[in-house]
Design a protein around this motif. Sequence first.
Motif, PDB file in Angstrom:
ATOM      1  N   ASP A 110      -5.839   5.779  22.886  1.00 21.54           N
ATOM      2  CA  ASP A 110      -4.987   4.698  23.394  1.00 21.54           C
ATOM      3  C   ASP A 110      -4.811   3.527  22.431  1.00 21.54           C
ATOM      4  O   ASP A 110      -4.279   2.484  22.802  1.00 21.54           O
ATOM      5  N   GLU A 111      -5.243   3.715  21.161  1.00 18.66           N
ATOM      6  CA  GLU A 111      -5.118   2.682  20.130  1.00 18.66           C
ATOM      7  C   GLU A 111      -5.997   1.464  20.406  1.00 18.66           C
ATOM      8  O   GLU A 111      -5.792   0.396  19.820  1.00 18.66           O
ATOM      9  N   GLU A 112      -6.956   1.589  21.297  1.00 15.74           N
ATOM     10  CA  GLU A 112      -7.919   0.545  21.621  1.00 15.74           C
ATOM     11  C   GLU A 112      -9.295   1.198  21.678  1.00 15.74           C
ATOM     12  O   GLU A 112      -9.403   2.369  22.038  1.00 15.74           O
ATOM     13  N   ILE A 113     -10.333   0.440  21.320  1.00 13.26           N
ATOM     14  CA  ILE A 113     -11.676   0.983  21.494  1.00 13.26           C
ATOM     15  C   ILE A 113     -12.484   0.066  22.404  1.00 13.26           C
ATOM     16  O   ILE A 113     -12.353  -1.155  22.360  1.00 13.26           O
ATOM     17  N   GLU A 142      -8.516   2.518   5.593  1.00  9.99           N
ATOM     18  CA  GLU A 142      -9.875   2.884   5.988  1.00  9.99           C
ATOM     19  C   GLU A 142     -10.223   2.345   7.372  1.00  9.99           C
ATOM     20  O   GLU A 142     -10.911   3.013   8.141  1.00  9.99           O
ATOM     21  N   VAL A 143      -9.745   1.139   7.673  1.00 12.00           N
ATOM     22  CA  VAL A 143      -9.965   0.573   9.004  1.00 12.00           C
ATOM     23  C   VAL A 143      -9.236   1.432  10.041  1.00 12.00           C
ATOM     24  O   VAL A 143      -9.764   1.718  11.111  1.00 12.00           O
ATOM     25  N   ARG A 144      -8.034   1.883   9.698  1.00 10.49           N
ATOM     26  CA  ARG A 144      -7.265   2.773  10.575  1.00 10.49           C
ATOM     27  C   ARG A 144      -8.059   4.062  10.820  1.00 10.49           C
ATOM     28  O   ARG A 144      -8.129   4.559  11.953  1.00 10.49           O
ATOM     29  N   SER A 145      -8.677   4.606   9.796  1.00 11.44           N
ATOM     30  CA  SER A 145      -9.499   5.815   9.941  1.00 11.44           C
ATOM     31  C   SER A 145     -10.679   5.560  10.869  1.00 11.44           C
ATOM     32  O   SER A 145     -11.019   6.412  11.709  1.00 11.44           O
ATOM     33  N   LEU A 146     -11.306   4.390  10.725  1.00  9.37           N
ATOM     34  CA  LEU A 146     -12.404   4.034  11.635  1.00  9.37           C
ATOM     35  C   LEU A 146     -11.910   3.970  13.075  1.00  9.37           C
ATOM     36  O   LEU A 146     -12.578   4.461  13.994  1.00  9.37           O
ATOM     37  N   MET A 147     -10.749   3.361  13.248  1.00 10.77           N
ATOM     38  CA  MET A 147     -10.171   3.242  14.593  1.00 10.77           C
ATOM     39  C   MET A 147      -9.926   4.627  15.181  1.00 10.77           C
ATOM     40  O   MET A 147     -10.303   4.901  16.322  1.00 10.77           O
ATOM     41  N   ASN A 148      -9.315   5.507  14.400  1.00  6.78           N
ATOM     42  CA  ASN A 148      -9.032   6.857  14.883  1.00  6.78           C
ATOM     43  C   ASN A 148     -10.309   7.613  15.217  1.00  6.78           C
ATOM     44  O   ASN A 148     -10.359   8.381  16.191  1.00  6.78           O
ATOM     45  N   GLU A 149     -11.334   7.388  14.419  1.00  4.90           N
ATOM     46  CA  GLU A 149     -12.619   8.048  14.631  1.00  4.90           C
ATOM     47  C   GLU A 149     -13.276   7.579  15.932  1.00  4.90           C
ATOM     48  O   GLU A 149     -13.863   8.365  16.663  1.00  4.90           O
ATOM     49  N   ALA A 150     -13.167   6.290  16.219  1.00  3.10           N
ATOM     50  CA  ALA A 150     -13.831   5.713  17.392  1.00  3.10           C
ATOM     51  C   ALA A 150     -13.022   5.864  18.676  1.00  3.10           C
ATOM     52  O   ALA A 150     -13.598   5.960  19.762  1.00  3.10           O
ATOM     53  N   ASP A 151     -11.715   5.892  18.565  1.00  2.31           N
ATOM     54  CA  ASP A 151     -10.815   5.895  19.729  1.00  2.31           C
ATOM     55  C   ASP A 151     -10.759   7.285  20.355  1.00  2.31           C
ATOM     56  O   ASP A 151      -9.893   8.090  20.041  1.00  2.31           O
ATOM     57  N   LYS A 152     -11.687   7.539  21.249  1.00  2.30           N
ATOM     58  CA  LYS A 152     -11.828   8.881  21.836  1.00  2.30           C
ATOM     59  C   LYS A 152     -10.669   9.282  22.740  1.00  2.30           C
ATOM     60  O   LYS A 152     -10.327  10.453  22.840  1.00  2.30           O
ATOM     61  N   ASP A 153     -10.038   8.301  23.404  1.00  2.96           N
ATOM     62  CA  ASP A 153      -8.957   8.652  24.326  1.00  2.96           C
ATOM     63  C   ASP A 153      -7.559   8.450  23.728  1.00  2.96           C
ATOM     64  O   ASP A 153      -6.555   8.672  24.399  1.00  2.96           O
ATOM     65  N   PHE A 169     -16.277  -1.167  24.061  1.00  3.53           N
ATOM     66  CA  PHE A 169     -17.559  -1.508  23.456  1.00  3.53           C
ATOM     67  C   PHE A 169     -18.420  -0.256  23.284  1.00  3.53           C
ATOM     68  O   PHE A 169     -19.101  -0.107  22.269  1.00  3.53           O
ATOM     69  N   VAL A 170     -18.357   0.653  24.238  1.00  3.32           N
ATOM     70  CA  VAL A 170     -19.119   1.900  24.124  1.00  3.32           C
ATOM     71  C   VAL A 170     -18.628   2.709  22.918  1.00  3.32           C
ATOM     72  O   VAL A 170     -19.427   3.220  22.125  1.00  3.32           O
ATOM     73  N   GLU A 171     -17.314   2.799  22.741  1.00  2.58           N
ATOM     74  CA  GLU A 171     -16.764   3.504  21.574  1.00  2.58           C
ATOM     75  C   GLU A 171     -17.149   2.800  20.277  1.00  2.58           C
ATOM     76  O   GLU A 171     -17.478   3.443  19.275  1.00  2.58           O
ATOM     77  N   PHE A 172     -17.143   1.471  20.307  1.00  2.00           N
ATOM     78  CA  PHE A 172     -17.530   0.692  19.134  1.00  2.00           C
ATOM     79  C   PHE A 172     -18.994   0.972  18.766  1.00  2.00           C
ATOM     80  O   PHE A 172     -19.315   1.182  17.598  1.00  2.00           O
ATOM     81  N   CYS A 173     -19.866   0.976  19.756  1.00  3.04           N
ATOM     82  CA  CYS A 173     -21.281   1.269  19.498  1.00  3.04           C
ATOM     83  C   CYS A 173     -21.451   2.688  18.951  1.00  3.04           C
ATOM     84  O   CYS A 173     -22.286   2.921  18.076  1.00  3.04           O
ATOM     85  N   GLY A 174     -20.663   3.617  19.456  1.00  5.87           N
ATOM     86  CA  GLY A 174     -20.704   4.983  18.938  1.00  5.87           C
ATOM     87  C   GLY A 174     -20.325   5.025  17.472  1.00  5.87           C
ATOM     88  O   GLY A 174     -20.956   5.721  16.667  1.00  5.87           O
ATOM     89  N   LEU A 175     -19.304   4.275  17.111  1.00  2.31           N
ATOM     90  CA  LEU A 175     -18.879   4.199  15.718  1.00  2.31           C
ATOM     91  C   LEU A 175     -19.978   3.591  14.859  1.00  2.31           C
ATOM     92  O   LEU A 175     -20.310   4.111  13.791  1.00  2.31           O
TER      93      LEU A 175
END
Length: 163
Positions: A73-76, A60-71, A78-84
């Motif tokens: 690159d396997e990293e999110i 589920e954490v992996r799914s959150l990461m994929n959802e937030a990681d817009k580009d 702070f802007v992507e984190f706030c979007g999530l």
Amino acid sequence: MSRKDYQKAKTIYQGKLDEDMMDDYYDTFTSVDVNNSSTIGITELQQIVNIMGLDMPYSEVRSLMNEADKDGDEEITFVEFCGLMYKKQQESGHDTFEEQLKEAFTVFDTDGDGYITFKELKKLVRRLGDQLTDDEINEMIEDVAVDGSSRITWRDFKSLMMD
């Protein structure tokens, strides 16, 4: 992470995320971004999930990461984190700060009796990896419990979080 990243997120989510929540997100994000890269990976996102008191499997954490990681690159950022966080807030239907606080209180109040006791706080502190002594945990409760009791009420918790 630079305050520039914070300001960018604040501009994007102005009127959508409460400023106090943004500050909390910033503090949480920077606390796990130990290498100051201004991004977090899956391991750090898992730490944030744990800090929030959520019991979430890696998938589920992996799914959150994929959802937030817009580009991708396997990293999110702070802007992507706030979007999530904004998206999850919308999905949960909890749009007021007080409702979010109430939900957080229930994470601490594991037996649902309306109080956070020494035993409950100690269990959560340990789960988060802190090694506070019993005296330190008791001191935390004494600092928050307005009536001098050995337990924290919803009103005490709300007052602490709103200050």
